[in-house]
Motif scaffolding. Structure first.
Motif, PDB file in Angstrom:
ATOM      1  N   ILE A 162       0.849  -1.193   0.000  1.00  0.00           N
ATOM      2  CA  ILE A 162       0.000   0.000   0.000  1.00  0.00           C
ATOM      3  C   ILE A 162       0.887   1.246   0.000  1.00  0.00           C
ATOM      4  O   ILE A 162       2.082   1.170   0.313  1.00  0.00           O
ATOM      5  CB  ILE A 162      -1.001   0.030   1.179  1.00  0.00           C
ATOM      6  N   LEU A 163       0.291   2.376  -0.326  1.00  0.00           N
ATOM      7  CA  LEU A 163       1.077   3.605  -0.470  1.00  0.00           C
ATOM      8  C   LEU A 163       1.575   4.147   0.859  1.00  0.00           C
ATOM      9  O   LEU A 163       2.526   4.936   0.883  1.00  0.00           O
ATOM     10  CB  LEU A 163       0.274   4.653  -1.235  1.00  0.00           C
ATOM     11  N   GLU A 169      -7.201   3.172  -1.659  1.00  0.00           N
ATOM     12  CA  GLU A 169      -7.476   4.613  -1.553  1.00  0.00           C
ATOM     13  C   GLU A 169      -6.776   5.424  -2.643  1.00  0.00           C
ATOM     14  O   GLU A 169      -7.313   6.404  -3.141  1.00  0.00           O
ATOM     15  CB  GLU A 169      -7.064   5.122  -0.171  1.00  0.00           C
ATOM     16  N   TRP A 170      -5.554   5.046  -2.997  1.00  0.00           N
ATOM     17  CA  TRP A 170      -4.788   5.721  -4.045  1.00  0.00           C
ATOM     18  C   TRP A 170      -4.701   7.232  -3.838  1.00  0.00           C
ATOM     19  O   TRP A 170      -4.913   8.014  -4.751  1.00  0.00           O
ATOM     20  CB  TRP A 170      -5.348   5.398  -5.432  1.00  0.00           C
ATOM     21  N   ARG A 171      -4.425   7.659  -2.597  1.00  0.00           N
ATOM     22  CA  ARG A 171      -4.168   9.074  -2.331  1.00  0.00           C
ATOM     23  C   ARG A 171      -2.735   9.364  -2.784  1.00  0.00           C
ATOM     24  O   ARG A 171      -1.782   8.921  -2.169  1.00  0.00           O
ATOM     25  CB  ARG A 171      -4.360   9.389  -0.850  1.00  0.00           C
ATOM     26  N   CYS A 223      14.583   6.091   1.674  1.00  0.00           N
ATOM     27  CA  CYS A 223      14.808   4.828   0.968  1.00  0.00           C
ATOM     28  C   CYS A 223      14.290   4.883  -0.461  1.00  0.00           C
ATOM     29  O   CYS A 223      13.431   5.701  -0.793  1.00  0.00           O
ATOM     30  CB  CYS A 223      14.060   3.683   1.666  1.00  0.00           C
ATOM     31  N   ASN A 224      14.756   3.956  -1.266  1.00  0.00           N
ATOM     32  CA  ASN A 224      14.091   3.614  -2.509  1.00  0.00           C
ATOM     33  C   ASN A 224      12.840   2.816  -2.144  1.00  0.00           C
ATOM     34  O   ASN A 224      12.787   2.178  -1.087  1.00  0.00           O
ATOM     35  CB  ASN A 224      15.016   2.777  -3.394  1.00  0.00           C
ATOM     36  N   THR A 225      11.843   2.821  -3.016  1.00  0.00           N
ATOM     37  CA  THR A 225      10.571   2.200  -2.644  1.00  0.00           C
ATOM     38  C   THR A 225       9.991   1.372  -3.786  1.00  0.00           C
ATOM     39  O   THR A 225      10.188   1.677  -4.960  1.00  0.00           O
ATOM     40  CB  THR A 225       9.536   3.270  -2.242  1.00  0.00           C
ATOM     41  N   VAL A 226       9.266   0.322  -3.384  1.00  0.00           N
ATOM     42  CA  VAL A 226       8.538  -0.518  -4.332  1.00  0.00           C
ATOM     43  C   VAL A 226       7.112  -0.681  -3.825  1.00  0.00           C
ATOM     44  O   VAL A 226       6.893  -1.011  -2.652  1.00  0.00           O
ATOM     45  CB  VAL A 226       9.166  -1.919  -4.473  1.00  0.00           C
ATOM     46  N   LEU A 227       6.152  -0.484  -4.714  1.00  0.00           N
ATOM     47  CA  LEU A 227       4.764  -0.827  -4.424  1.00  0.00           C
ATOM     48  C   LEU A 227       4.464  -2.172  -5.068  1.00  0.00           C
ATOM     49  O   LEU A 227       4.615  -2.343  -6.279  1.00  0.00           O
ATOM     50  CB  LEU A 227       3.801   0.220  -4.980  1.00  0.00           C
ATOM     51  N   ILE A 228       4.056  -3.143  -4.250  1.00  0.00           N
ATOM     52  CA  ILE A 228       3.540  -4.407  -4.766  1.00  0.00           C
ATOM     53  C   ILE A 228       2.069  -4.162  -5.094  1.00  0.00           C
ATOM     54  O   ILE A 228       1.234  -4.049  -4.200  1.00  0.00           O
ATOM     55  CB  ILE A 228       3.698  -5.545  -3.739  1.00  0.00           C
ATOM     56  N   ASP A 229       1.789  -4.066  -6.375  1.00  0.00           N
ATOM     57  CA  ASP A 229       0.435  -3.711  -6.819  1.00  0.00           C
ATOM     58  C   ASP A 229      -0.394  -4.993  -6.974  1.00  0.00           C
ATOM     59  O   ASP A 229      -0.575  -5.526  -8.059  1.00  0.00           O
ATOM     60  CB  ASP A 229       0.509  -2.946  -8.143  1.00  0.00           C
TER      61      ASP A 229
END
Length: 197
Positions: A133-134, A157-159, A145-151
């Protein structure tokens, strides 16, 4: 030292809301192999998880002890070990007075990552926060940090904002591991073989 910070529920293990039943714990698809690859690349592995069920009275902090033990057992099958397991027990809408509060450790705030970095000498700028989640993305970005979203459908919500924009998007942890590894050069031989169709 650099690290992979992993959200627990929905990223590392299948999401069963507010559950501490170890019989229900299952690694997500090829998560063990993903962590093998991260470990081969020299990353320390940390779980960073919100556990609002404690503040809401669904379970106690002590109930997380067998959860951590079971997670260690599941990962040991792949020769993987966690360097740390950090959780936030707080929630501003909790019912247990000791935990019903605003804090700096509940994602999307970066407190848990900063604490792990301070305690283990982690270079946050060379590390990754991976979550489904975001709020995970925002916590990682706030920590540097670098970031990854596991979609995988768990974000609803996608804010959007700059802090909530992941560096990478991946369908699962295994895919994310290979994308991160590819950025560093040729894959180790074992993982080149494993990645072939």
């Amino acid at each position: 030292m650099r690290a992979i910070f992993l959200d627990k529920d929905g990223t590392l293990i299948e999401d069963v809301p507010y559950s501490v039943n170890i019989d229900q714990m299952r690694l997500t698809w090829q998560a063990g192999q993903a962590l093998q690859l991260f470990q081969t690349l020299g990353y320390a592995l940390f779980v960073i998880t919100n556990q609002a069920g404690i503040a809401k009275g669904f379970f106690t902090e002590e109930a997380l002890v067998p959860v951590r033990q079971r997670l260690d057992e599941l990962l040991a099958q792949y020769g993987v070990s966690l360097t740390g397991f950090y959780y936030c027990p707080h929630s501003p809408d909790g019912v247990v007075p000791h935990y019903a509060m605003e804090c700096d450790c509940r994602k999307p705030l970066p407190g848990l990552l900063e604490r792990a970095a301070a305690e283990h000498g982690i270079d946050l700028s060379q590390s990754w926060m991976i979550g489904d989640i975001l709020n995970d993305v925002e916590a990682g970005r706030r920590a540097g940090c670098n970031t990854v979203l596991i979609d995988n459908g768990n974000e609803t919500e996608w804010r959007r904002s700059e802090l909530r924009t992941p560096h990478l998007v991946a369908p699962d942890l295994y895919f994310a591991a290979h994308v991160i590894a590819a950025r560093e050069g040729p894959l180790p031989a074992l993982h080149r073989e494993a990645s072939r169709p």
